[in-house]
Design a protein around this motif. Structure first.
Motif, PDB file in Angstrom:
ATOM      1  N   LYS A 165      -2.116   4.363  -9.193  1.00 20.64           N
ATOM      2  CA  LYS A 165      -2.410   5.757  -9.550  1.00 20.64           C
ATOM      3  C   LYS A 165      -2.651   5.894 -11.056  1.00 20.64           C
ATOM      4  O   LYS A 165      -3.631   6.517 -11.483  1.00 20.64           O
ATOM      5  CB  LYS A 165      -1.247   6.653  -9.116  1.00 20.64           C
ATOM      6  CG  LYS A 165      -1.424   8.115  -9.448  1.00 20.64           C
ATOM      7  CD  LYS A 165      -0.255   8.945  -8.954  1.00 20.64           C
ATOM      8  CE  LYS A 165       0.873   8.822  -9.952  1.00 20.64           C
ATOM      9  NZ  LYS A 165       1.996   9.715  -9.684  1.00 20.64           N
ATOM     10  N   ASP A 166      -1.790   5.292 -11.863  1.00 20.23           N
ATOM     11  CA  ASP A 166      -1.937   5.379 -13.317  1.00 20.23           C
ATOM     12  C   ASP A 166      -3.164   4.624 -13.802  1.00 20.23           C
ATOM     13  O   ASP A 166      -3.843   5.068 -14.732  1.00 20.23           O
ATOM     14  CB  ASP A 166      -0.681   4.857 -14.017  1.00 20.23           C
ATOM     15  CG  ASP A 166       0.505   5.795 -13.891  1.00 20.23           C
ATOM     16  OD1 ASP A 166       0.297   6.994 -13.606  1.00 20.23           O
ATOM     17  OD2 ASP A 166       1.649   5.325 -14.078  1.00 20.23           O
ATOM     18  N   LEU A 167      -3.464   3.497 -13.178  1.00 22.66           N
ATOM     19  CA  LEU A 167      -4.651   2.721 -13.553  1.00 22.66           C
ATOM     20  C   LEU A 167      -5.919   3.525 -13.292  1.00 22.66           C
ATOM     21  O   LEU A 167      -6.787   3.628 -14.168  1.00 22.66           O
ATOM     22  CB  LEU A 167      -4.699   1.401 -12.779  1.00 22.66           C
ATOM     23  CG  LEU A 167      -5.956   0.553 -13.006  1.00 22.66           C
ATOM     24  CD1 LEU A 167      -6.084   0.117 -14.458  1.00 22.66           C
ATOM     25  CD2 LEU A 167      -5.947  -0.650 -12.071  1.00 22.66           C
ATOM     26  N   TYR A 168      -6.015   4.131 -12.116  1.00 18.27           N
ATOM     27  CA  TYR A 168      -7.216   4.904 -11.796  1.00 18.27           C
ATOM     28  C   TYR A 168      -7.362   6.151 -12.665  1.00 18.27           C
ATOM     29  O   TYR A 168      -8.477   6.525 -13.028  1.00 18.27           O
ATOM     30  CB  TYR A 168      -7.251   5.261 -10.312  1.00 18.27           C
ATOM     31  CG  TYR A 168      -7.549   4.066  -9.432  1.00 18.27           C
ATOM     32  CD1 TYR A 168      -8.590   3.201  -9.738  1.00 18.27           C
ATOM     33  CD2 TYR A 168      -6.782   3.793  -8.315  1.00 18.27           C
ATOM     34  CE1 TYR A 168      -8.870   2.104  -8.947  1.00 18.27           C
ATOM     35  CE2 TYR A 168      -7.058   2.692  -7.512  1.00 18.27           C
ATOM     36  CZ  TYR A 168      -8.099   1.853  -7.839  1.00 18.27           C
ATOM     37  OH  TYR A 168      -8.372   0.765  -7.051  1.00 18.27           O
ATOM     38  N   ALA A 169      -6.245   6.767 -13.034  1.00 21.59           N
ATOM     39  CA  ALA A 169      -6.316   7.915 -13.940  1.00 21.59           C
ATOM     40  C   ALA A 169      -6.834   7.470 -15.305  1.00 21.59           C
ATOM     41  O   ALA A 169      -7.690   8.129 -15.909  1.00 21.59           O
ATOM     42  CB  ALA A 169      -4.945   8.577 -14.068  1.00 21.59           C
TER      43      ALA A 169
END
Length: 64
Positions: A35-39
């Motif tokens: 989730k943090d990577l895609y954000a």
């Protein structure tokens, strides 16, 4: 939330500064959750700082 995404975008940018990486390798190198990577990728993509290239097995991410 914006601050966290911005900091994570910096981690991603620093990792890509060493060379292009596939998503799996980028996640491993940055130790970010999916989730943090895609954000972070969204942040950098919106700023037109990264390129995406689809490969047979994954997506290759590189700096512009």
């Amino acid at each position: 939330m914006k601050e966290k995404i911005g900091l994570n975008a910096g981690l991603v940018w620093n990792s890509l500064n060493e060379g292009a990486k596939e998503l799996k390798a980028l996640k491993k190198a940055t130790k970010l959750t999916e989730k943090d990577l895609y954000a972070a990728l969204g942040w950098l993509a919106r700023e037109e700082k990264i390129n995406f290239t689809e490969t047979a097995a994954d997506i290759l991410v590189s700096l512009c």
